[in-house]
Motif scaffolding. Structure first.
Motif, PDB file in Angstrom:
ATOM      1  N   LEU B 228       0.819  -1.242  -0.011  1.00 40.97           N
ATOM      2  CA  LEU B 228       0.018  -0.089  -0.007  1.00 40.97           C
ATOM      3  C   LEU B 228       0.878   1.188  -0.175  1.00 40.97           C
ATOM      4  O   LEU B 228       0.698   2.180  -0.769  1.00 40.97           O
ATOM      5  CB  LEU B 228      -1.025  -0.012   1.207  1.00 40.97           C
ATOM      6  CG  LEU B 228      -2.288  -0.993   1.113  1.00 40.97           C
ATOM      7  CD1 LEU B 228      -2.709  -1.102   2.589  1.00 40.97           C
ATOM      8  CD2 LEU B 228      -3.128  -0.702  -0.095  1.00 40.97           C
ATOM      9  N   ILE B 232       1.158   4.006  -2.890  1.00 42.55           N
ATOM     10  CA  ILE B 232       0.676   5.300  -2.636  1.00 42.55           C
ATOM     11  C   ILE B 232       1.808   6.242  -3.172  1.00 42.55           C
ATOM     12  O   ILE B 232       1.842   7.342  -3.793  1.00 42.55           O
ATOM     13  CB  ILE B 232       0.678   5.663  -0.988  1.00 42.55           C
ATOM     14  CG1 ILE B 232      -0.582   5.086  -0.604  1.00 42.55           C
ATOM     15  CG2 ILE B 232       0.682   7.158  -0.547  1.00 42.55           C
ATOM     16  CD1 ILE B 232      -0.930   5.018   1.043  1.00 42.55           C
ATOM     17  N   VAL B 236      -1.146   5.310  -8.326  1.00 44.00           N
ATOM     18  CA  VAL B 236      -2.174   4.202  -8.521  1.00 44.00           C
ATOM     19  C   VAL B 236      -2.018   4.023 -10.358  1.00 44.00           C
ATOM     20  O   VAL B 236      -2.220   5.068 -10.931  1.00 44.00           O
ATOM     21  CB  VAL B 236      -3.470   4.611  -8.085  1.00 44.00           C
ATOM     22  CG1 VAL B 236      -4.508   3.501  -8.687  1.00 44.00           C
ATOM     23  CG2 VAL B 236      -3.217   4.759  -6.741  1.00 44.00           C
ATOM     24  N   TYR B 269       6.519   5.260   6.803  1.00 45.37           N
ATOM     25  CA  TYR B 269       5.112   5.833   6.636  1.00 45.37           C
ATOM     26  C   TYR B 269       5.298   7.179   6.827  1.00 45.37           C
ATOM     27  O   TYR B 269       4.467   8.027   6.110  1.00 45.37           O
ATOM     28  CB  TYR B 269       4.656   5.571   8.026  1.00 45.37           C
ATOM     29  CG  TYR B 269       4.358   3.928   8.405  1.00 45.37           C
ATOM     30  CD1 TYR B 269       3.184   3.497   7.341  1.00 45.37           C
ATOM     31  CD2 TYR B 269       4.913   3.213   9.195  1.00 45.37           C
ATOM     32  CE1 TYR B 269       3.030   2.187   7.246  1.00 45.37           C
ATOM     33  CE2 TYR B 269       4.475   1.858   9.134  1.00 45.37           C
ATOM     34  CZ  TYR B 269       3.704   1.429   8.350  1.00 45.37           C
ATOM     35  OH  TYR B 269       3.145  -0.034   8.383  1.00 45.37           O
ATOM     36  N   MET B 272       5.444   8.260   2.963  1.00 44.71           N
ATOM     37  CA  MET B 272       4.134   7.864   2.497  1.00 44.71           C
ATOM     38  C   MET B 272       3.307   9.181   2.780  1.00 44.71           C
ATOM     39  O   MET B 272       2.415   9.531   1.825  1.00 44.71           O
ATOM     40  CB  MET B 272       3.531   6.689   3.090  1.00 44.71           C
ATOM     41  CG  MET B 272       1.965   6.618   2.879  1.00 44.71           C
ATOM     42  SD  MET B 272       1.444   4.973   3.378  1.00 44.71           S
ATOM     43  CE  MET B 272       1.297   5.315   5.243  1.00 44.71           C
ATOM     44  N   VAL B 273       3.203   9.806   3.925  1.00 42.18           N
ATOM     45  CA  VAL B 273       2.064  10.531   4.300  1.00 42.18           C
ATOM     46  C   VAL B 273       2.472  11.837   3.519  1.00 42.18           C
ATOM     47  O   VAL B 273       1.614  12.673   3.110  1.00 42.18           O
ATOM     48  CB  VAL B 273       2.121  10.703   5.914  1.00 42.18           C
ATOM     49  CG1 VAL B 273       1.642  12.055   6.186  1.00 42.18           C
ATOM     50  CG2 VAL B 273       1.273   9.682   6.515  1.00 42.18           C
ATOM     51  N   LEU B 276       1.364  11.786  -0.020  1.00 42.10           N
ATOM     52  CA  LEU B 276      -0.157  11.780  -0.048  1.00 42.10           C
ATOM     53  C   LEU B 276      -0.396  13.380  -0.038  1.00 42.10           C
ATOM     54  O   LEU B 276      -1.578  13.668  -0.713  1.00 42.10           O
ATOM     55  CB  LEU B 276      -0.691  11.212   1.154  1.00 42.10           C
ATOM     56  CG  LEU B 276      -0.944   9.753   0.616  1.00 42.10           C
ATOM     57  CD1 LEU B 276      -1.459   8.955   1.898  1.00 42.10           C
ATOM     58  CD2 LEU B 276      -1.978   9.688  -0.507  1.00 42.10           C
ATOM     59  N   PRO B 280      -1.181  13.905  -4.126  1.00 39.87           N
ATOM     60  CA  PRO B 280      -2.075  12.649  -3.781  1.00 39.87           C
ATOM     61  C   PRO B 280      -1.928  11.613  -4.674  1.00 39.87           C
ATOM     62  O   PRO B 280      -2.566  10.524  -4.264  1.00 39.87           O
ATOM     63  CB  PRO B 280      -3.375  13.722  -3.517  1.00 39.87           C
ATOM     64  CG  PRO B 280      -3.252  14.927  -3.505  1.00 39.87           C
ATOM     65  CD  PRO B 280      -1.952  15.250  -4.015  1.00 39.87           C
ATOM     66  N   SER B 281      -1.700  11.900  -5.978  1.00 41.02           N
ATOM     67  CA  SER B 281      -1.778  11.007  -6.735  1.00 41.02           C
ATOM     68  C   SER B 281      -0.482  10.170  -7.020  1.00 41.02           C
ATOM     69  O   SER B 281      -0.061   9.485  -8.035  1.00 41.02           O
ATOM     70  CB  SER B 281      -2.294  11.412  -8.265  1.00 41.02           C
ATOM     71  OG  SER B 281      -1.432  12.455  -8.681  1.00 41.02           O
TER      72      SER B 281
END
Lengths: 335, 289
Positions: B228, B232, B236, B269, B272-273, B276, B280-281
């Protein structure tokens, strides 16, 4: 459930039948209340703790239901709010040796609410697949923080242990598991009433509106973002309250209470019980907590298999969850 | 950190990143075409790894046969989930995600039932045991093989995505489902095929990855979380996004563990954050509607 009820009323059934239905509901409510109030008195200690756990997760799932059931947003981040409440209680106990329940539980709620107010701001920047991912991401981020920073853990372990109830309780009574259960029960009833008010209010209807048709709501002049944000913060209050109470009941808080391991629980409970219904989260929590216990008596290893299959069956065949399915069956039988 | 350990860490990160790519590519493409997150992807990875273990270690057959069988078994399980369950929940994104979550519990428990909860040793082909020394630095042969396999598959998938008819159908399906179906393309069949491929890659990646991490009961969830994150970060719906994300996360993981052993997870993490929030994409992803 609501729809089933109005169907009966509008289809012009005999008043006597309606009367007996109301009576039936009242009777059911009395039986359930009796079970919840009287039964724990006669249970052994570990089952009293289990009962409390059920009520705590009901509160958690009720709050989650506002976002997921009524708001239509599948969040995998509510563990963060729950964990913030739990960690506040845990850290107060660990670093300040302070466990006055009347102070630390409200503190937990406040911290979780602030956390929800901040995190939801980020959650709602995106939608769809990205919403799922970002909620998941933040919840795991907090998990990693709690896992890696010494200050958040008891020495020599991951998590905070030995969170105990204070020695002195209310009215000179000592805190016991049973007394704590009754306290949580009162909070649970209040939480249910508050949530019912919220769902019935114009605000609650507007939240449903943002789920059903975002564009229409926007055209009608509603600030969709604000309603979603408010729903998140409210569910954060419920989750934080549940987390703070859970810390005392479990006497142990671990980093996993902030992350994915906890986030999926209310989601599962809401689905199984009845998504977007008032009692659904409670029924779901009862099934998840109690069935797990009974299963653990027979074959604990196969519990996840059963739970997963049951969960899939509910989604595929019992749309709307157990509550809606049972209400529908009940109505069919009666009419 | 000396140059030797730096190169070693870089290489380990690259190998792990390739495993992450194999697993995440499928997750990302399925997310793109079906608009749903397959939470069972990690469980399929685990199913593949254990299947490969049985064939390569228990039955002492070829490692490569094990990798293939792991892929096929996971692929068939994925096809079953898609055909019997997901296809009946057409256009219901939330319900689809929830069904795959149910399968996380079911598959993980079945794997535990069959193979038990013991941690298994890493395994590989006898040819790939040991190291090759280049300039005085030892490189593990199995890791070299992982990087090579990853690169070949990345190029293959990239080619399928950008240069073949089926790739064009998949890309069209991501951009506009209604219009694609209106053109007479049978999108449900394309989706099923993509889902099978994704699950195959997850299972195959499970066996390939077993050269680094031995099969264990927690591997499914761990890999789901990592995949995941990769999706991210990379974005996607694109093979190259999964490749970039996989390598990036593999390197962050490897260097994070080497430099700051105590906060390994956190760096990932955080990456990732941040991504995002800024994009966001993801780095290379499509903007999904």
């Amino acid at each position: 459930m609501e729809r089933a009820q109005t169907d009966v009323i509008s289809s012009g059934v005999r008043p006597g039948l309606l009367h007996s239905r109301v009576l039936g509901y009242a009777l059911g409510a009395i039986v359930v209340a009796g079970l919840l109030l009287v039964l724990p008195r006669f249970l052994p200690g570990f089952l009293q703790i289990l009962m409390t756990k059920f009520l705590v997760f009901s509160i958690f799932a009720m709050g989650y239901n506002l976002v997921f059931g009524y708001g239509g947003m599948l969040s995998l981040g509510h563990g963060a709010f729950f964990g913030l409440g739990a960690y506040t209680v845990g850290l107060m106990s660990l670093h300040a040796q302070y466990n006055n329940i009347w102070v630390v539980v409200p503190m937990g709620v406040v911290v979780a609410t602030i956390g929800a107010a901040i995190l939801s701001f980020f959650f709602l920047r995106v939608s769809g697949v990205y919403y799922l991912l970002i909620t998941f991401g933040f919840s795991q981020l907090l998990y990693a923080l709690a896992w890696n920073i010494r200050w958040f853990n008891s020495s020599g372990m991951q998590g905070i242990s030995n969170i105990t109830l204070p020695a002195s309780g209310v009215f000179g009574l000592r805190w016991t598991n049973l007394l704590f259960y009754y306290l949580v029960f009162i909070i649970f009833v209040l939480a249910y009433l508050v949530m019912s008010r919220i769902i019935d209010s114009p605000f609650g209807h507007a939240v449903v509106g943002t789920r059903e048709s975002e564009h229409r709501m926007r055209t009608l002049g509603y600030n969709v973002w604000a309603f979603r944000y408010a729903a998140h913060v409210i569910s954060g209050v419920f989750a934080g309250l549940a987390g703070a109470l859970f810390a005392f009941n479990n006497s142990f808080v671990s980093p996993s209470h902030l992350g994915f391991d906890t986030s999926w629980l209310p989601m599962l409970m809401v689905i199984v019980g009845g998504i977007g219904t008032r009692v659904g989260p409670i029924v779901g929590a009862a099934i998840a907590i109690w069935l797990e216990y009974f299963f653990s008596l027979i074959t604990p290893q196969r519990w996840p298999l059963f739970l997963g299959a049951f969960f899939i069956a509910v989604i595929m065949y019992f749309r709307g969850g157990i509550v809606v399915t049972l209400t529908r069956l009940w109505n069919r039988r009666r009419l | 950190m000396t140059l030797d350990t730096f190169i070693q860490t870089l290489f380990n990160g690259l190998a792990f990143g390739m495993v992450l790519f194999l697993v995440s590519a499928g997750l990302s493409i399925v997310m793109g075409i079906m608009g749903m997150t397959n939470l069972a992807h990690g469980a399929l990875f685990m199913l593949g790894a254990y299947t490969g273990w049985t064939i390569a270690v228990q039955w002492k057959l070829s490692f490569w046969l094990g990798a293939l069988a792991g892929g096929v078994i996971a692929g068939l399980a994925g096809l079953f989930i898609e055909r019997v369950f997901l296809s009946r929940l057409y256009k219901q994104g939330n319900e689809q995600v929830l069904v795959t979550f149910g399968f996380v519990l079911v598959i993980t428990n079945i794997v535990l039932w069959i193979w038990g909860g013991r941690f298994r040793m890493q395994f590989t082909d006898p040819w790939l045991r040991g190291t090759i020394e280049v300039g005085g630095i030892p490189f593990s042969k199995s890791r070299i093989a992982i990087v090579a396999i990853g690169l070949v598959l990345a190029l293959l998938l990239w080619w399928i995505q950008d240069r073949t008819r089926i790739g064009a159908m998949v890309r069209a399906g991501m951009d506009d489902k209604e219009m694609t179906m209106g053109l007479g393309i049978n999108l449900p069949v394309v989706s099923a095929l993509v889902f099978f491929m994704a699950a195959f890659l997850a299972g195959f990646g499970g066996v390939i990855g077993s050269q680094l991490i031995g099969p264990n009961p927690g591997m499914g969830l761990d890999m789901l979380l990592l995949a995941l994150i990769v999706t991210i970060v990379g974005g996607v719906g694109k093979v190259q996004g999964a490749l970039l994300g996989g390598l990036l996360i593999g390197l962050i993981d490897s260097f994070g563990k080497a430099l700051f052993p105590s906060i390994g997870l956190f760096t990932m993490y955080m990456a990732m954050v941040v991504i995002l929030l800024v994009r966001p994409s993801g780095l290379l992803g499509r903007k999904l509607t």
